[in-house]
Motif scaffolding. Sequence first.
Motif, PDB file in Angstrom:
ATOM      1  N   PRO A   1      -0.484  -2.804  -7.207  1.00  0.00           N
ATOM      2  CA  PRO A   1       0.451  -3.183  -6.134  1.00  0.00           C
ATOM      3  C   PRO A   1       1.215  -1.988  -5.575  1.00  0.00           C
ATOM      4  CG  PRO A   1       0.554  -4.774  -7.925  1.00  0.00           C
ATOM      5  CD  PRO A   1      -0.297  -3.642  -8.412  1.00  0.00           C
ATOM      6  N   GLN A   2       1.596  -1.059  -6.453  1.00  0.00           N
ATOM      7  CA  GLN A   2       2.346   0.110  -5.989  1.00  0.00           C
ATOM      8  C   GLN A   2       1.529   0.945  -5.015  1.00  0.00           C
ATOM      9  OE1 GLN A   2       1.977  -0.794  -9.217  1.00  0.00           O
ATOM     10  NE2 GLN A   2       4.034  -1.639  -9.534  1.00  0.00           N
ATOM     11  N   GLU A   3       0.232   1.111  -5.333  1.00  0.00           N
ATOM     12  CA  GLU A   3      -0.630   1.876  -4.427  1.00  0.00           C
ATOM     13  C   GLU A   3      -0.769   1.171  -3.087  1.00  0.00           C
ATOM     14  OE1 GLU A   3      -4.134   4.143  -6.465  1.00  0.00           O
ATOM     15  OE2 GLU A   3      -3.890   2.220  -7.496  1.00  0.00           O
ATOM     16  N   MET A   4      -0.935  -0.140  -3.104  1.00  0.00           N
ATOM     17  CA  MET A   4      -1.079  -0.888  -1.853  1.00  0.00           C
ATOM     18  C   MET A   4       0.181  -0.786  -1.006  1.00  0.00           C
ATOM     19  SD  MET A   4      -3.170  -4.381  -2.666  1.00  0.00           S
ATOM     20  CE  MET A   4      -2.779  -4.692  -4.380  1.00  0.00           C
ATOM     21  N   ILE A   5       1.345  -0.881  -1.641  1.00  0.00           N
ATOM     22  CA  ILE A   5       2.606  -0.817  -0.888  1.00  0.00           C
ATOM     23  C   ILE A   5       2.827   0.578  -0.322  1.00  0.00           C
ATOM     24  CG2 ILE A   5       5.119  -0.990  -1.128  1.00  0.00           C
ATOM     25  CD1 ILE A   5       4.592  -3.217  -3.213  1.00  0.00           C
ATOM     26  N   ALA A   6       2.371   1.595  -1.043  1.00  0.00           N
ATOM     27  CA  ALA A   6       2.583   2.975  -0.590  1.00  0.00           C
ATOM     28  C   ALA A   6       1.570   3.410   0.459  1.00  0.00           C
ATOM     29  CB  ALA A   6       2.528   3.931  -1.787  1.00  0.00           C
ATOM     30  N   HIS A   7       0.357   2.803   0.451  1.00  0.00           N
ATOM     31  CA  HIS A   7      -0.719   3.286   1.314  1.00  0.00           C
ATOM     32  C   HIS A   7      -1.350   2.112   2.068  1.00  0.00           C
ATOM     33  CE1 HIS A   7      -0.433   7.144  -0.705  1.00  0.00           C
ATOM     34  NE2 HIS A   7      -0.532   6.521  -1.866  1.00  0.00           N
ATOM     35  N   PRO A   8      -1.133   2.008   3.375  1.00  0.00           N
ATOM     36  CA  PRO A   8      -1.736   0.914   4.142  1.00  0.00           C
ATOM     37  C   PRO A   8      -3.255   0.848   3.996  1.00  0.00           C
ATOM     38  CG  PRO A   8      -0.086   2.062   5.453  1.00  0.00           C
ATOM     39  CD  PRO A   8      -0.255   2.857   4.202  1.00  0.00           C
ATOM     40  N   TYR A   9      -3.906   2.015   3.969  1.00  0.00           N
ATOM     41  CA  TYR A   9      -5.359   2.048   3.850  1.00  0.00           C
ATOM     42  C   TYR A   9      -5.820   1.349   2.569  1.00  0.00           C
ATOM     43  CZ  TYR A   9     -10.006   4.184   4.533  1.00  0.00           C
ATOM     44  OH  TYR A   9     -11.336   4.403   4.752  1.00  0.00           O
ATOM     45  N   LYS A  10      -5.127   1.641   1.462  1.00  0.00           N
ATOM     46  CA  LYS A  10      -5.506   1.035   0.193  1.00  0.00           C
ATOM     47  C   LYS A  10      -5.237  -0.465   0.202  1.00  0.00           C
ATOM     48  CE  LYS A  10      -5.079   5.159  -2.706  1.00  0.00           C
ATOM     49  NZ  LYS A  10      -4.487   5.744  -3.925  1.00  0.00           N
ATOM     50  N   ALA A  11      -4.175  -0.875   0.911  1.00  0.00           N
ATOM     51  CA  ALA A  11      -3.876  -2.309   0.996  1.00  0.00           C
ATOM     52  C   ALA A  11      -4.993  -3.051   1.728  1.00  0.00           C
ATOM     53  CB  ALA A  11      -2.534  -2.530   1.691  1.00  0.00           C
ATOM     54  N   ILE A  12      -5.458  -2.474   2.846  1.00  0.00           N
ATOM     55  CA  ILE A  12      -6.536  -3.110   3.606  1.00  0.00           C
ATOM     56  C   ILE A  12      -7.818  -3.133   2.772  1.00  0.00           C
ATOM     57  CG2 ILE A  12      -7.911  -2.985   5.717  1.00  0.00           C
ATOM     58  CD1 ILE A  12      -5.499  -1.421   6.955  1.00  0.00           C
ATOM     59  N   TRP A  13      -8.103  -2.000   2.120  1.00  0.00           N
ATOM     60  CA  TRP A  13      -9.309  -1.922   1.293  1.00  0.00           C
ATOM     61  C   TRP A  13      -9.239  -2.924   0.147  1.00  0.00           C
ATOM     62  CZ3 TRP A  13     -10.909  -1.203  -3.660  1.00  0.00           C
ATOM     63  CH2 TRP A  13     -12.248  -0.876  -3.858  1.00  0.00           C
ATOM     64  N   ALA A  14      -8.092  -3.011  -0.505  1.00  0.00           N
ATOM     65  CA  ALA A  14      -7.937  -3.928  -1.643  1.00  0.00           C
ATOM     66  C   ALA A  14      -8.121  -5.374  -1.207  1.00  0.00           C
ATOM     67  CB  ALA A  14      -6.572  -3.727  -2.289  1.00  0.00           C
ATOM     68  N   TYR A  15      -7.543  -5.745  -0.064  1.00  0.00           N
ATOM     69  CA  TYR A  15      -7.709  -7.115   0.434  1.00  0.00           C
ATOM     70  C   TYR A  15      -9.188  -7.386   0.723  1.00  0.00           C
ATOM     71  CZ  TYR A  15      -6.846 -11.438   3.014  1.00  0.00           C
ATOM     72  OH  TYR A  15      -6.850 -12.740   3.412  1.00  0.00           O
ATOM     73  N   ALA A  16      -9.866  -6.404   1.342  1.00  0.00           N
ATOM     74  CA  ALA A  16     -11.288  -6.576   1.654  1.00  0.00           C
ATOM     75  C   ALA A  16     -12.113  -6.714   0.377  1.00  0.00           C
ATOM     76  CB  ALA A  16     -11.786  -5.397   2.492  1.00  0.00           C
ATOM     77  N   LYS A  17     -11.766  -5.934  -0.645  1.00  0.00           N
ATOM     78  CA  LYS A  17     -12.476  -6.026  -1.920  1.00  0.00           C
ATOM     79  C   LYS A  17     -12.277  -7.413  -2.535  1.00  0.00           C
ATOM     80  CE  LYS A  17     -14.581  -4.624  -5.708  1.00  0.00           C
ATOM     81  NZ  LYS A  17     -16.029  -4.354  -5.749  1.00  0.00           N
ATOM     82  N   ALA A  18     -11.028  -7.890  -2.564  1.00  0.00           N
ATOM     83  CA  ALA A  18     -10.749  -9.219  -3.107  1.00  0.00           C
ATOM     84  C   ALA A  18     -11.472 -10.288  -2.298  1.00  0.00           C
ATOM     85  CB  ALA A  18      -9.239  -9.467  -3.114  1.00  0.00           C
ATOM     86  N   PHE A  19     -11.457 -10.123  -0.981  1.00  0.00           N
ATOM     87  CA  PHE A  19     -12.158 -11.057  -0.088  1.00  0.00           C
ATOM     88  C   PHE A  19     -13.641 -11.122  -0.458  1.00  0.00           C
ATOM     89  CE2 PHE A  19     -14.247 -12.424   3.758  1.00  0.00           C
ATOM     90  CZ  PHE A  19     -13.344 -13.265   4.398  1.00  0.00           C
ATOM     91  N   THR A  20     -14.241  -9.956  -0.678  1.00  0.00           N
ATOM     92  CA  THR A  20     -15.669  -9.885  -0.999  1.00  0.00           C
ATOM     93  C   THR A  20     -15.962 -10.511  -2.357  1.00  0.00           C
ATOM     94  OG1 THR A  20     -15.852  -7.862   0.322  1.00  0.00           O
ATOM     95  CG2 THR A  20     -17.615  -8.306  -1.250  1.00  0.00           C
TER      96      THR A  20
END
Length: 1012
Positions: free
Chosen positions: A104-123
């Motif tokens: 969560p800390q990485e996602m909050i700090a980095h928009p790119y990682k947040a988008i990537w993480a959501y896409a990974k979870a989506f997949t």
Amino acid sequence: MKKFYIFIFSAFFGNFIYAQGEQLPENNFQPQFEAVYQQFPGIPKGILEAVAFTMTRFDHFDGSQAESCIGLPKVYTVMGLTADGKGYFRNNLTKVSQLSGISPQEMIAHPYKAIWAYAKAFTVIAGQKNISGKNPVSYLPVLTELSELPNSTNIDKFALESHLYQIMMFLNDPDAQIKYNFPKYNLPLSQIFSENFDVLSSSHIIIRNNQIVNDQGQAYKPKGGANNKSPDYPPALWTPAASCNYSSRNGTAISAITIHTVQGTYAGCISWFQNCQAGVSAHYVIRSSDGQVTQMVLEANKAWHVGSENPYTIGYEHEGYVNNPSWYTTAMYQSSANLTKDVCNSGYGINRKRTFRGPATSGLNTLGSCIRIKGHQHYPNQTHTDPGINWNWNYYYKLINDADVPQVITANSGNFYDSGGPNGNYTDDERKLYLFVAPTGSTITLNFSSFNLENNWDFMYIYDGNSVYANLIGTYTGTNSPGTITTTGNSLLVEFTSDCNTTSTGWAASWTFSNSSTSPGDTIKPTTSVSSSMFPWITGNFTVNFTDNDNIGVEKAFYQIIDNNAGDWRANASKGFFSDNFDGNTIHSDWSTVSGTWNINNNYLVQSDENLSNTNIYAYLNQNLSNRYLYHWQGKIEGSGTNRRAGFHYFCDSAQYPNRKNSYFVWFRLDNDKIQLYKVVNDNFGSPVIDIPYNFNQGQWYDFKVIYDRILGKHWIYINDQLEATWTDASPIQNGNYISFRSGNSIYTVNNLKVYRSRYPQVNVSVGPGNNNDIRYQSSNPTTYAAKVKSIVMDSAANLSTIYALDLYVDWTPPTDVYVIDGTGSNDIDTSYSINQLSANWSNSQDPNSGIAGYYFCVGTTPGDTDVVGWSYIWAQNSVTVNNNNLVPNQLYYFTVKAENGAGLFSNTQSSDGQLIVINTGVESSNFGQVMVYPTYFESNITVNNQTGLSFNAQLFDAQGKLVDSFKVIPGTNQINFVNRQFSNGLYILHLIPLSGDKADNIQFKLFYNGK
């Protein structure tokens, strides 16, 4: 309370309407979304943006946003994920983290990682549900599982369905498809949402008693908890809040309306009001995208939304966030205003004219009981400041009070008084419109001889046109008289409003109509746009292309390049550009003050000494690079004197002189109402070369543009984009190194000085540190623009285009190098005992400008070689294991890695020191003795001669790494029979793992089955 027999309404529900006449918000993370789609090609394009738009309008939330006044949990990242659902919402930030491996800390700090993480979870979820393909509708179950909304009660299901409907609406919107570059979906929403589609989307609904039908006469049935109609306001849906979240008014009369902002989504708010732990509610919730309204508490009951003031108020929650005005759409304003008009017509005695109309503020601003329709921040005893600085109270007032009919004035001249006439005061609670209409081709002059309104409570608005939505000339209160007003066309609208108490003497004015014989000629503005050969990330010198169009032809074209240094947008003056927004607290070091009291006040440059007749602040600017220059700034002139004037010097050669030695000097006279232009030679100027009348008003902001052609000697002077004067110098000044502001016996306030150069349709732009380059700074982070290229053009009729700006990210620095380690752990290995597998890991690369987009690796038999594995992208992972059945014993293998940043630049390649493949084919010596295995080519059995004194677990693997048998090996000679096993011919690996001692001291043998 209210009875409706037939009610027809148009509520903006039919299509996805972001806002009439407005633009969809910018997606500053578009490159990041595009990169993520490349990593997850199975996700239909647009669906990630649809979630981000619905949840955050492409804002990246790091938790610093204001608290919701209803206690709604905060969301985080650009995807709008919930960390703490307060025991009610699902913590989908945690879920996405678990499914993606991104903290969560990485996602909050980095928009790119947040988008990537959501896409990974989506997949991952799509895979679990066996969902694939490019139809977004197929993924509704995935979107449901990734939402924070609960899904247990009927009302929860309705809120969730509303959320999904908004996502599908976004994907169907053709403007969004073009702006955000995703496919032209044509999703059958009526089939997707079946019976509930009418509730979610009807543009016209007819309500007869208890039946609701659309304009085709088709009845619809409620689904998921949405009732047929609101008990109080039929255009609204009825979704009652939990009874634990509101109470009785106990007889207190309703007398006010409270405007809130949710600090969250429409669906989230509806769901939250079902949570008894929340202890909050509002009477109505209004959706941003289309203005849909849901009623949740009867008006007769007391909703809990504004603390001690709950008993007498009706509360509206508007979807969105106070810091982002894009949530406040035209559809939302109109829908909210329609609701307010209905409440005001319901017998409560709330006067629509008592809507707050002052400036929006970001803090608490308690207003008295005279104002009945106001924000949460305007009530006593509050801590919340919604709807905040971005709510347009003046626009909202106009929508609520849209039934006023103006008094039309068509006489050529006359006297103009307030409602009290020449000798009396105006009255309370007035909202009057006066429309002056002159013959076509004429202008109107309105001259005030006296003016006195209750200061900051009663207001006059003057519009250059025939409606309250025409260009606003000015807003006046107290004794701030409009003075003399002259229109640009043949109509003028005066609007006057007064509050509920305290009046004053009002005004006295006269008007005249002036005929104009001048033909307006061509009035169509040209257009211009900018594109670049390198977009959106600039990594080095690049080419800019300009596209200019006009019905009669573009004659002059200008451009400007500005760059961002730690939030300060400036330009390289040595390259012929200048930019100063006068933000901050101090005057920038570019400027030198010779005379006058110049300071930065409220982000304006202000000269405040009225006693001086000639003030001077100047800055260096190279004006010798192009044929033409355009100078653009905003200014206003004030003070208490009788000879107030101010202006600007350009093409100065020695700006420290009183009259800047040699220069041109444009001069605006407030008291004499004139525009003047002087040519200064050897620090002397005589009579003005331009001296024409212009009606200036004290304290009114004007937009000034001056164009100078140093080859032809021609000058153009514009005020508010209207050409007011031209002059051609037969012996023009052709060189200049300074610009200077100047004032005389006045207070001069200046904002947003910009200087442009002339250009061709294509321009080369230099990039890099230092003053030799047009763009001198890099992006401070992956979401911050570092530069803009702007364009403005003039057509043959001297019409100016609007200014077009292309925003650019800049990063010319490669990411840092990585350090590569053989093996999976933190200690580098030199030997590998696997015949079909190689592993490596590496340190993180760093790039503060554009972030790390990912890593590439290859494997070879020499450092940097690709003869085993070619260059492969592995996204953000910094470890990899390669399966390969063709590895050769006693061969060294090297991993080589490079990092790529968000701008597409690569680090230097770095290689490991290699790992040697060791496979024993008959005899192996260990720390404890010797083991022999024979025959190497076996048919039905093998012999293991164990002379180590240890016992081993033995595992036999095939060439693909599949375990085919296991057994125990004891000290001595072990005969292993495989007579009942079915083997395929080929390579096998025997692993011997000691049962005690050093488990790392395992022994491996390479065997081959040679069956008959």
